[in-house]
Motif scaffolding. Structure first.
Motif, mmCIF file in Angstrom:
data_model
loop_
_atom_site.group_PDB
_atom_site.id
_atom_site.type_symbol
_atom_site.label_atom_id
_atom_site.label_comp_id
_atom_site.label_asym_id
_atom_site.label_seq_id
_atom_site.Cartn_x
_atom_site.Cartn_y
_atom_site.Cartn_z
ATOM 1 N N ILE A 140 6.139 -3.787 -7.941
ATOM 2 C CA ILE A 140 5.037 -4.743 -8.501
ATOM 3 C C ILE A 140 4.217 -4.472 -7.114
ATOM 4 O O ILE A 140 3.992 -4.378 -5.995
ATOM 5 C CB ILE A 140 4.858 -6.328 -8.928
ATOM 6 N N PRO A 141 2.611 -4.581 -7.099
ATOM 7 C CA PRO A 141 1.215 -3.705 -6.560
ATOM 8 C C PRO A 141 1.113 -5.143 -5.958
ATOM 9 O O PRO A 141 1.586 -6.597 -5.934
ATOM 10 C CB PRO A 141 0.437 -3.902 -7.320
ATOM 11 N N LEU A 142 1.635 -5.048 -4.428
ATOM 12 C CA LEU A 142 0.746 -5.659 -3.627
ATOM 13 C C LEU A 142 -0.543 -6.322 -2.963
ATOM 14 O O LEU A 142 -0.979 -4.332 -2.543
ATOM 15 C CB LEU A 142 2.073 -5.822 -2.473
ATOM 16 N N THR A 190 -6.125 4.903 -9.339
ATOM 17 C CA THR A 190 -6.119 6.085 -10.307
ATOM 18 C C THR A 190 -4.578 5.978 -10.407
ATOM 19 O O THR A 190 -3.698 5.880 -10.929
ATOM 20 C CB THR A 190 -5.660 7.394 -9.612
ATOM 21 N N THR A 191 -3.834 4.793 -9.455
ATOM 22 C CA THR A 191 -2.630 4.270 -10.067
ATOM 23 C C THR A 191 -2.196 3.274 -11.276
ATOM 24 O O THR A 191 -3.524 2.841 -11.305
ATOM 25 C CB THR A 191 -1.414 3.460 -8.962
ATOM 26 N N THR A 192 -1.174 2.964 -11.962
ATOM 27 C CA THR A 192 -1.168 2.348 -13.266
ATOM 28 C C THR A 192 -0.188 1.753 -13.056
ATOM 29 O O THR A 192 0.533 1.451 -12.421
ATOM 30 C CB THR A 192 -0.299 3.747 -14.623
ATOM 31 N N VAL A 193 -0.924 0.489 -13.473
ATOM 32 C CA VAL A 193 0.541 -0.867 -13.225
ATOM 33 C C VAL A 193 1.155 -1.125 -14.311
ATOM 34 O O VAL A 193 0.254 -1.046 -15.432
ATOM 35 C CB VAL A 193 -0.800 -2.619 -13.332
ATOM 36 N N THR A 194 2.321 -1.438 -14.260
ATOM 37 C CA THR A 194 2.955 -1.454 -15.448
ATOM 38 C C THR A 194 2.936 -2.947 -16.271
ATOM 39 O O THR A 194 3.484 -3.838 -15.306
ATOM 40 C CB THR A 194 4.485 -0.989 -14.949
ATOM 41 N N GLY A 228 -2.909 -0.924 -1.468
ATOM 42 C CA GLY A 228 -1.818 0.296 -1.319
ATOM 43 C C GLY A 228 -0.739 0.099 -1.228
ATOM 44 O O GLY A 228 -0.349 1.021 -0.465
ATOM 45 N N ALA A 229 0.072 -0.518 -1.488
ATOM 46 C CA ALA A 229 1.982 -1.203 -0.828
ATOM 47 C C ALA A 229 1.805 -1.319 -2.252
ATOM 48 O O ALA A 229 1.601 -2.455 -3.389
ATOM 49 C CB ALA A 229 1.712 -1.726 0.063
ATOM 50 N N VAL A 230 3.665 -1.405 -2.771
ATOM 51 C CA VAL A 230 4.393 -1.737 -3.940
ATOM 52 C C VAL A 230 5.256 -2.408 -3.214
ATOM 53 O O VAL A 230 5.624 -2.135 -1.437
ATOM 54 C CB VAL A 230 3.923 -0.892 -5.391
ATOM 55 N N ILE A 231 5.872 -3.334 -3.985
ATOM 56 C CA ILE A 231 7.179 -4.091 -3.290
ATOM 57 C C ILE A 231 7.928 -4.173 -4.635
ATOM 58 O O ILE A 231 7.412 -4.187 -5.636
ATOM 59 C CB ILE A 231 7.114 -5.588 -3.345
ATOM 60 N N ASN A 232 9.322 -4.762 -4.531
ATOM 61 C CA ASN A 232 10.872 -4.551 -4.776
ATOM 62 C C ASN A 232 10.680 -6.058 -5.756
ATOM 63 O O ASN A 232 11.113 -6.076 -4.223
ATOM 64 C CB ASN A 232 11.490 -3.754 -4.763
ATOM 65 N N PRO A 291 9.818 -5.713 1.775
ATOM 66 C CA PRO A 291 9.877 -4.090 2.524
ATOM 67 C C PRO A 291 8.408 -3.417 1.678
ATOM 68 O O PRO A 291 9.100 -4.243 0.371
ATOM 69 C CB PRO A 291 11.008 -3.195 2.549
ATOM 70 N N GLU A 292 7.714 -3.238 2.334
ATOM 71 C CA GLU A 292 6.500 -2.625 1.403
ATOM 72 C C GLU A 292 6.386 -1.423 1.149
ATOM 73 O O GLU A 292 7.114 -0.561 2.472
ATOM 74 C CB GLU A 292 5.261 -2.813 1.632
ATOM 75 N N THR A 293 6.554 -0.732 0.150
ATOM 76 C CA THR A 293 6.324 0.953 -0.193
ATOM 77 C C THR A 293 4.984 1.347 -0.246
ATOM 78 O O THR A 293 4.053 0.523 -1.189
ATOM 79 C CB THR A 293 6.998 1.409 -1.536
ATOM 80 N N ASP A 294 4.238 2.006 1.069
ATOM 81 C CA ASP A 294 2.623 2.073 0.455
ATOM 82 C C ASP A 294 2.585 3.599 -0.630
ATOM 83 O O ASP A 294 3.538 3.537 -0.799
ATOM 84 C CB ASP A 294 2.955 3.226 2.058
ATOM 85 N N VAL A 295 1.701 3.374 -1.561
ATOM 86 C CA VAL A 295 1.091 3.920 -2.149
ATOM 87 C C VAL A 295 0.325 5.688 -2.045
ATOM 88 O O VAL A 295 -0.880 4.590 -1.431
ATOM 89 C CB VAL A 295 0.791 3.398 -3.876
ATOM 90 N N PRO A 296 0.224 6.440 -1.786
ATOM 91 C CA PRO A 296 -0.970 7.527 -1.191
ATOM 92 C C PRO A 296 -2.200 7.396 -2.492
ATOM 93 O O PRO A 296 -1.692 7.504 -3.388
ATOM 94 C CB PRO A 296 -0.107 8.847 -1.274
#
Length: 166
Positions: free
Chosen positions: A59-61, A155-159, A49-53, A37-42
């Motif tokens: 983590i970014p996808l 503008t998103t930050t990757v950890t 444009g999405a992240v996954i668990n 499952p993906e979560t869109d990043v506004p």
């Protein structure tokens, strides 16, 4: 003449993006997953444009198809996520890459590789580290550093991985 085993050989995971074969150095690959499952990043660019668990980490996808000006497609039964560890700004970072189909880990010898031509390509030549020929087919080895620098700005930050281990 016997090829030198170290620098003349690239161990690579091959995968497809819209019918084209790509390869990543196997040392970058941490795991190949079924689609999650993906979560869109506004506000994020479509390229990331999405992240996954992934094992409790967000983590970014990344969709490399968009970096190569291909159209994004819906996942199929063969679609996979290739999780890589890549240094971004000197920090090891986990990144998921969408793949239409993952093939195998294979050896690519340097004598079958060449630089991408600067003209006549439908893709940006600076996004291609090397081209390899195998059995009449072309394998594209992308330059992830160039792609992430050009397409991954947001503008998103990757950890980084190290920041999660405190």
């Amino acid at each position: 003449m016997t090829p030198e085993p170290s620098d003349d050989l690239i161990e690579a995971l091959t995968f497809d993006l819209q019918g084209e074969t790509f390869a990543l150095e196997a040392g970058l690959v941490r795991e190949v997953l079924d689609m999650l499952p993906e979560t869109d990043v506004p506000g994020a660019p479509p390229f990331v444009g999405a992240v996954i668990n992934f094992r409790g980490r967000v983590i970014p996808l990344v969709d490399l198809r968009l970096a190569f000006d291909m159209t994004a497609g819906a996942p199929t039964i063969d679609s996979r996520i290739v999780v890589i560890e890549y240094n971004l700004d000197g920090e090891p970072t986990l990144i998921g890459l969408r793949a239409d189909k993952v093939h195998e880990v294979t050896s690519i010898t340097r004598d079958v590789t060449e630089q991408a031509p600067r003209v006549g390509m439908s893709w940006r030549a600076d996004f291609i580290r090397l081209l390899a020929r195998r059995d009449g087919d072309l394998i594209v080895i992308p330059d992830l550093g160039q792609i992430f620098a050009a397409r991954g700005r947001s503008t998103t930050t990757v950890t980084p991985i190290n920041a999660l281990q405190s």
